[in-house]
Design a protein around this motif. Sequence first.
Motif, PDB file in Angstrom:
ATOM      1  N   LYS A   9       0.769  -1.259   0.026  1.00  0.00           N
ATOM      2  CA  LYS A   9       0.120  -0.137  -0.094  1.00  0.00           C
ATOM      3  C   LYS A   9       0.868   1.101   0.180  1.00  0.00           C
ATOM      4  O   LYS A   9       1.988   1.380   0.564  1.00  0.00           O
ATOM      5  N   ILE A  10       0.423   2.261  -0.685  1.00  0.00           N
ATOM      6  CA  ILE A  10       1.125   3.580  -0.579  1.00  0.00           C
ATOM      7  C   ILE A  10       0.053   4.870  -0.129  1.00  0.00           C
ATOM      8  O   ILE A  10      -1.155   4.314  -0.022  1.00  0.00           O
ATOM      9  N   ILE A  11       0.671   5.786   0.010  1.00  0.00           N
ATOM     10  CA  ILE A  11      -0.194   7.058   0.571  1.00  0.00           C
ATOM     11  C   ILE A  11      -0.057   8.203  -0.884  1.00  0.00           C
ATOM     12  O   ILE A  11       0.904   8.294  -1.168  1.00  0.00           O
ATOM     13  N   ALA A  12      -1.186   8.636  -1.028  1.00  0.00           N
ATOM     14  CA  ALA A  12      -1.513   9.382  -2.307  1.00  0.00           C
ATOM     15  C   ALA A  12      -1.910  10.546  -1.800  1.00  0.00           C
ATOM     16  O   ALA A  12      -2.841  10.753  -1.273  1.00  0.00           O
ATOM     17  N   GLU A  13      -1.255  11.596  -1.908  1.00  0.00           N
ATOM     18  CA  GLU A  13      -1.834  13.111  -1.428  1.00  0.00           C
ATOM     19  C   GLU A  13      -2.153  13.577  -2.474  1.00  0.00           C
ATOM     20  O   GLU A  13      -1.637  14.215  -3.797  1.00  0.00           O
ATOM     21  N   TYR A  14      -3.710  13.967  -2.604  1.00  0.00           N
ATOM     22  CA  TYR A  14      -4.544  14.441  -3.598  1.00  0.00           C
ATOM     23  C   TYR A  14      -4.452  15.967  -3.308  1.00  0.00           C
ATOM     24  O   TYR A  14      -4.649  16.475  -2.448  1.00  0.00           O
ATOM     25  N   ILE A  15      -3.794  16.762  -4.396  1.00  0.00           N
ATOM     26  CA  ILE A  15      -3.712  18.270  -4.360  1.00  0.00           C
ATOM     27  C   ILE A  15      -4.474  18.966  -5.387  1.00  0.00           C
ATOM     28  O   ILE A  15      -4.604  18.489  -6.556  1.00  0.00           O
ATOM     29  N   TRP A  16      -5.217  19.872  -4.941  1.00  0.00           N
ATOM     30  CA  TRP A  16      -5.995  20.777  -5.895  1.00  0.00           C
ATOM     31  C   TRP A  16      -5.836  22.273  -5.514  1.00  0.00           C
ATOM     32  O   TRP A  16      -5.579  22.798  -4.544  1.00  0.00           O
ATOM     33  N   ILE A  17      -6.626  23.191  -6.500  1.00  0.00           N
ATOM     34  CA  ILE A  17      -6.244  24.609  -6.204  1.00  0.00           C
ATOM     35  C   ILE A  17      -7.716  24.862  -5.487  1.00  0.00           C
ATOM     36  O   ILE A  17      -8.768  24.592  -6.070  1.00  0.00           O
ATOM     37  N   GLY A  18      -7.583  25.875  -4.446  1.00  0.00           N
ATOM     38  CA  GLY A  18      -8.701  26.069  -3.754  1.00  0.00           C
ATOM     39  C   GLY A  18      -9.761  27.401  -4.279  1.00  0.00           C
ATOM     40  O   GLY A  18      -9.204  27.837  -5.429  1.00  0.00           O
ATOM     41  N   GLY A  19     -10.536  27.859  -3.301  1.00  0.00           N
ATOM     42  CA  GLY A  19     -11.299  29.011  -4.221  1.00  0.00           C
ATOM     43  C   GLY A  19     -10.852  30.120  -4.333  1.00  0.00           C
ATOM     44  O   GLY A  19     -11.479  30.790  -5.276  1.00  0.00           O
ATOM     45  N   SER A  20      -9.605  30.698  -3.712  1.00  0.00           N
ATOM     46  CA  SER A  20      -8.907  31.962  -4.004  1.00  0.00           C
ATOM     47  C   SER A  20      -8.238  31.700  -5.426  1.00  0.00           C
ATOM     48  O   SER A  20      -7.990  32.701  -5.931  1.00  0.00           O
ATOM     49  N   GLY A  21      -8.000  30.442  -6.058  1.00  0.00           N
ATOM     50  CA  GLY A  21      -7.438  30.333  -7.487  1.00  0.00           C
ATOM     51  C   GLY A  21      -5.998  30.182  -7.296  1.00  0.00           C
ATOM     52  O   GLY A  21      -5.228  30.062  -8.039  1.00  0.00           O
ATOM     53  N   ILE A  22      -5.449  30.427  -5.983  1.00  0.00           N
ATOM     54  CA  ILE A  22      -3.992  30.425  -5.753  1.00  0.00           C
ATOM     55  C   ILE A  22      -3.658  29.654  -4.797  1.00  0.00           C
ATOM     56  O   ILE A  22      -2.373  29.237  -4.549  1.00  0.00           O
ATOM     57  N   ASP A  23      -4.730  29.418  -3.684  1.00  0.00           N
ATOM     58  CA  ASP A  23      -4.236  28.469  -2.652  1.00  0.00           C
ATOM     59  C   ASP A  23      -4.101  27.089  -2.901  1.00  0.00           C
ATOM     60  O   ASP A  23      -5.217  26.699  -3.910  1.00  0.00           O
ATOM     61  N   VAL A  24      -3.222  26.179  -2.555  1.00  0.00           N
ATOM     62  CA  VAL A  24      -3.486  24.743  -2.762  1.00  0.00           C
ATOM     63  C   VAL A  24      -3.868  24.198  -1.563  1.00  0.00           C
ATOM     64  O   VAL A  24      -3.638  24.356  -0.362  1.00  0.00           O
ATOM     65  N   ARG A  25      -4.612  23.029  -1.810  1.00  0.00           N
ATOM     66  CA  ARG A  25      -5.401  22.230  -0.561  1.00  0.00           C
ATOM     67  C   ARG A  25      -4.970  20.630  -0.751  1.00  0.00           C
ATOM     68  O   ARG A  25      -4.600  20.329  -2.027  1.00  0.00           O
ATOM     69  N   SER A  26      -4.936  19.907   0.050  1.00  0.00           N
ATOM     70  CA  SER A  26      -4.471  18.573  -0.234  1.00  0.00           C
ATOM     71  C   SER A  26      -4.984  17.702   0.921  1.00  0.00           C
ATOM     72  O   SER A  26      -5.281  18.053   1.938  1.00  0.00           O
ATOM     73  N   LYS A  27      -5.231  16.496   0.824  1.00  0.00           N
ATOM     74  CA  LYS A  27      -5.642  15.355   1.692  1.00  0.00           C
ATOM     75  C   LYS A  27      -5.145  14.172   1.268  1.00  0.00           C
ATOM     76  O   LYS A  27      -4.944  13.958  -0.224  1.00  0.00           O
ATOM     77  N   SER A  28      -5.022  13.199   2.091  1.00  0.00           N
ATOM     78  CA  SER A  28      -4.269  11.876   1.635  1.00  0.00           C
ATOM     79  C   SER A  28      -5.225  10.804   1.544  1.00  0.00           C
ATOM     80  O   SER A  28      -6.503  10.517   2.328  1.00  0.00           O
ATOM     81  N   ARG A  29      -5.066   9.731   0.848  1.00  0.00           N
ATOM     82  CA  ARG A  29      -5.687   8.394   0.971  1.00  0.00           C
ATOM     83  C   ARG A  29      -4.636   7.276   0.724  1.00  0.00           C
ATOM     84  O   ARG A  29      -3.680   7.366  -0.075  1.00  0.00           O
ATOM     85  N   THR A  30      -5.205   6.031   0.921  1.00  0.00           N
ATOM     86  CA  THR A  30      -4.308   4.951   0.881  1.00  0.00           C
ATOM     87  C   THR A  30      -4.896   4.434  -0.452  1.00  0.00           C
ATOM     88  O   THR A  30      -5.937   4.044  -0.729  1.00  0.00           O
ATOM     89  N   ILE A  31      -3.523   3.842  -1.167  1.00  0.00           N
ATOM     90  CA  ILE A  31      -3.791   3.201  -2.387  1.00  0.00           C
ATOM     91  C   ILE A  31      -3.379   1.747  -2.434  1.00  0.00           C
ATOM     92  O   ILE A  31      -2.251   1.583  -1.843  1.00  0.00           O
TER      93      ILE A  31
END
Length: 432
Positions: A78-100
């Motif tokens: 198993k590995i950890i994947a950190e999903y990263i996306w751009i938030g509501g301001s259009g410049i902030d980065v958000r992320s959360k983890s899940r097990t693959i």
Amino acid sequence: MAQILAPTSQWQMKVTKSSATASPMTAKMWGSLVLKQNKKGPTRSPTKFRVLATKSEGYTINRLEGLLNLDLTPFTDKIIAEYIWIGGSGIDVRSKSRTISKPVEDPSELPKWNYDGSSTGQAPGEDSEVILYPQAIFKDPFRGGNNILVICDAYTPQGEPIPTNKRARAAEIFKNKKVIDEVPWYGIEQEYTLLQTDVKWPLGWPVGGYPGPQGPYYCGAGADKSFGRDISDAHYKACLYAGINISGTNGEVMPGQWEYQVGPSVGIEAGDHIWASRYILERITEQAGVVLTLDPKPIEGDWNGAGCHTNYSTKSMREDGGFEVIKKAILNLSLRHGEHISAYGEGNERRLTGKHETASINTFSWGVANRGCSIRVGRETEKQGKGYLEDRRPASNMDPYIVTSLLAETTLLWEPTLEAEALAAQKLSLNV
């Protein structure tokens, strides 16, 4: 302020296990934890108390650090994947983890995911689910092993891109056959400023005061000239490890300000690599206790702002006779100056003043080796009769998906009227 001339192949980084890497915590090690609470003596302040575990070899390691450094590879697929996306301001980065369940090599192997868009300013509370589509994978320099960082873009449950998803529109442009055939290269120079945590004043500056005037800081060395080199260097190495096409770094003109260059990258990859590099920089400054800002003019007055100069070329520009193609591209860019400026970063008007190596935001200009122009062409490009152009207008907080796709659209897909083209050509000839 770097020149990026030709793309290189993706680095394949191999992780070598250091002897300093902590081994898994055994029952014996946990058993060696001693809390002598019954001993007489002064009570320890909770803020100064450190929980330590003693290894049988006779040295101690910090328990938290030992867990953070655990290598999971011998014990699970198993590995950890950190999903990263751009938030509501259009410049902030958000992320959360899940097990693959196992290591992956392509984003298509990863499941879509969702997040609460009402908490990021991207959806109403009564219908808050936003769906993440994995788009690009990078090795995780923080967790190591087979763990990954995943750049995602965001969609409604019905499959429509949400308003802050600029990647989807960029991907459409880069899939156009005319654009594909021209193989657009990008080299992006990301400037940023480091701030002291509590006072939000640049790193190395006296609190509430100012350092000496600009001059000795650009590419400088020394405790009185360079502030934050350890962060810059850690970021450089972490990006190389991750597989980001970072090509250099340097101290900038304003003290406490740095730059790194990503590219050359082809098409949509340029945006993916910049966003991944920004996320890594946010994480490193988080660990260092320093605040990162991409504000285009963090300090008012006689100080340089922060830009994101974008070097750009097409196949036709790089071939013999390319200088004429570059001139035609510049003509098109002049006619859409307002549209580009409106998409080149919030607060950019505070930076593009015509001073501090910038052109005025209200006028379009170009020149050879002139850093006070909107578009700069290098001496080598002029000499060789082919090469690339540098768009100096984008701010440090620009969205790379917007800037790169807009450059391709304006120079490869958009056609001005003959009247507008003739008028623009006359104006540009007067500016050169």
